[in-house]
Design a protein around this motif. Structure first.
Motif, mmCIF file in Angstrom:
data_model
loop_
_atom_site.group_PDB
_atom_site.id
_atom_site.type_symbol
_atom_site.label_atom_id
_atom_site.label_comp_id
_atom_site.label_asym_id
_atom_site.label_seq_id
_atom_site.Cartn_x
_atom_site.Cartn_y
_atom_site.Cartn_z
ATOM 1 N N UNK A 204 0.839 -1.205 0.000
ATOM 2 C CA UNK A 204 0.000 0.000 0.000
ATOM 3 C C UNK A 204 0.870 1.250 0.000
ATOM 4 N N UNK A 205 1.924 1.227 0.807
ATOM 5 C CA UNK A 205 2.841 2.378 0.859
ATOM 6 C C UNK A 205 3.556 2.551 -0.482
ATOM 7 N N UNK A 206 4.029 1.442 -1.059
ATOM 8 C CA UNK A 206 4.718 1.500 -2.350
ATOM 9 C C UNK A 206 3.804 2.052 -3.442
ATOM 10 N N UNK A 207 2.517 1.748 -3.358
ATOM 11 C CA UNK A 207 1.553 2.208 -4.357
ATOM 12 C C UNK A 207 1.104 3.645 -4.100
ATOM 13 N N UNK A 208 1.579 4.245 -3.005
ATOM 14 C CA UNK A 208 1.215 5.626 -2.704
ATOM 15 C C UNK A 208 -0.134 5.782 -2.032
ATOM 16 N N UNK A 209 -0.709 4.694 -1.556
ATOM 17 C CA UNK A 209 -2.016 4.788 -0.882
ATOM 18 C C UNK A 209 -1.907 5.473 0.463
ATOM 19 N N UNK A 210 -0.733 5.377 1.097
ATOM 20 C CA UNK A 210 -0.475 6.071 2.351
ATOM 21 C C UNK A 210 0.949 6.624 2.280
ATOM 22 N N UNK A 211 1.103 7.868 2.724
ATOM 23 C CA UNK A 211 2.406 8.540 2.634
ATOM 24 C C UNK A 211 3.365 8.018 3.696
ATOM 25 N N UNK A 212 4.620 7.884 3.324
ATOM 26 C CA UNK A 212 5.655 7.478 4.264
ATOM 27 C C UNK A 212 6.819 8.455 4.178
ATOM 28 N N UNK A 213 7.645 8.426 5.202
ATOM 29 C CA UNK A 213 8.898 9.168 5.194
ATOM 30 C C UNK A 213 9.927 8.297 5.915
ATOM 31 N N UNK A 214 11.177 8.634 5.791
ATOM 32 C CA UNK A 214 12.231 7.840 6.421
ATOM 33 C C UNK A 214 12.781 8.585 7.626
ATOM 34 N N UNK A 215 13.079 7.818 8.685
ATOM 35 C CA UNK A 215 13.722 8.421 9.853
ATOM 36 C C UNK A 215 15.228 8.431 9.645
ATOM 37 N N UNK A 216 15.961 8.893 10.647
ATOM 38 C CA UNK A 216 17.410 9.028 10.504
ATOM 39 C C UNK A 216 18.122 7.691 10.294
ATOM 40 N N UNK A 217 17.484 6.588 10.692
ATOM 41 C CA UNK A 217 18.109 5.283 10.466
ATOM 42 C C UNK A 217 17.629 4.616 9.175
ATOM 43 N N UNK A 218 16.771 5.308 8.422
ATOM 44 C CA UNK A 218 16.336 4.780 7.132
ATOM 45 C C UNK A 218 15.044 3.987 7.166
ATOM 46 N N UNK A 219 14.443 3.827 8.347
ATOM 47 C CA UNK A 219 13.165 3.095 8.438
ATOM 48 C C UNK A 219 12.042 3.932 7.855
ATOM 49 N N UNK A 220 11.125 3.251 7.160
ATOM 50 C CA UNK A 220 9.949 3.940 6.621
ATOM 51 C C UNK A 220 8.931 4.104 7.732
ATOM 52 N N UNK A 221 8.420 5.318 7.857
ATOM 53 C CA UNK A 221 7.446 5.630 8.887
ATOM 54 C C UNK A 221 6.207 6.267 8.269
ATOM 55 N N UNK A 222 5.090 6.113 8.957
ATOM 56 C CA UNK A 222 3.825 6.733 8.559
ATOM 57 C C UNK A 222 3.403 7.644 9.703
ATOM 58 N N UNK A 223 3.133 8.908 9.401
ATOM 59 C CA UNK A 223 2.667 9.834 10.429
ATOM 60 C C UNK A 223 1.327 9.348 10.979
ATOM 61 N N UNK A 224 1.128 9.566 12.269
ATOM 62 C CA UNK A 224 -0.094 9.116 12.937
ATOM 63 C C UNK A 224 -1.362 9.642 12.304
ATOM 64 N N UNK A 225 -1.376 10.908 11.939
ATOM 65 C CA UNK A 225 -2.587 11.474 11.318
ATOM 66 C C UNK A 225 -2.864 10.833 9.959
ATOM 67 N N UNK A 226 -1.807 10.587 9.191
ATOM 68 C CA UNK A 226 -1.979 9.928 7.893
ATOM 69 C C UNK A 226 -2.504 8.508 8.073
ATOM 70 N N UNK A 227 -1.965 7.801 9.073
ATOM 71 C CA UNK A 227 -2.413 6.435 9.325
ATOM 72 C C UNK A 227 -3.858 6.412 9.795
ATOM 73 N N UNK A 228 -4.238 7.371 10.636
ATOM 74 C CA UNK A 228 -5.624 7.437 11.101
ATOM 75 C C UNK A 228 -6.583 7.638 9.937
ATOM 76 N N UNK A 229 -6.265 8.575 9.049
ATOM 77 C CA UNK A 229 -7.120 8.829 7.890
ATOM 78 C C UNK A 229 -7.170 7.605 6.974
ATOM 79 N N UNK A 230 -6.012 6.967 6.773
ATOM 80 C CA UNK A 230 -5.965 5.791 5.912
ATOM 81 C C UNK A 230 -6.757 4.635 6.517
ATOM 82 N N UNK A 231 -6.703 4.496 7.835
ATOM 83 C CA UNK A 231 -7.436 3.400 8.476
ATOM 84 C C UNK A 231 -8.940 3.564 8.285
ATOM 85 N N UNK A 232 -9.406 4.805 8.279
ATOM 86 C CA UNK A 232 -10.829 5.045 8.009
ATOM 87 C C UNK A 232 -11.163 4.637 6.578
#
Length: 135
Positions: free
Chosen positions: A27-55
């Motif tokens: 889903x993230x790869x397809x752009x359905x939910x936005x991600x960003x990388x932290x300083x160690x390179x892990x992909x993260x989803x902001x809480x507000x984005x995840x909440x909206x996506x979960x709905x």
């Protein structure tokens, strides 16, 4: 008041959405939910984005045609893991993903439904008192 926006890893998001990490990653790869990388390179989803996506995910999870018509909106499909019968009452346990639900009902209801360990069932929850804890 300062608030720190919580972010979630793909694995954490998958658990919260009730899907596999591979599905959340697709889903993230397809752009359905936005991600960003932290300083160690892990992909993260902001809480507000995840909440909206979960709905969005919840609304698009169309039910099957044989779903019961009900006012209860909290449905937990799972598998019966235990049935304890008493003379009048019974206890049924259902594992629905990471959720363990326990219901107390009449023995007669359990027998009419034919509930047995290993069968699929849906626990429906309607409550006037729901408590929410911050984790």
């Amino acid at each position: 008041m300062l608030s720190h926006m919580q972010s979630y890893t793909i694995g954490q998001a998958a658990r919260l959405l009730g899907v596999s990490p591979d599905t959340a990653r697709r889903w993230a790869d397809a752009g359905r939910v936005a991600t960003h990388r932290d300083e160690s390179g892990r992909r993260l989803i902001d809480g507000r984005d995840l909440a909206a996506f979960s709905i969005e995910v919840g609304q698009s999870a169309g039910g099957e045609e044989d779903d019961a018509y009900t006012s209860v909106r909290n449905a937990f499909p799972g598998i019966v893991t235990a049935v304890t019968l008493g003379d009048v009452a019974a206890q049924v346990e259902i594992q629905a993903g990471p959720h363990r639900l326990v219901s107390l009902l009449t023995r007669e209801a359990v027998e009419e439904l034919g509930l047995e360990v290993g069968m699929q069932a849906v626990a429906r929850v309607k409550s006037t008192s729901v408590h929410i804890d911050r984790t």
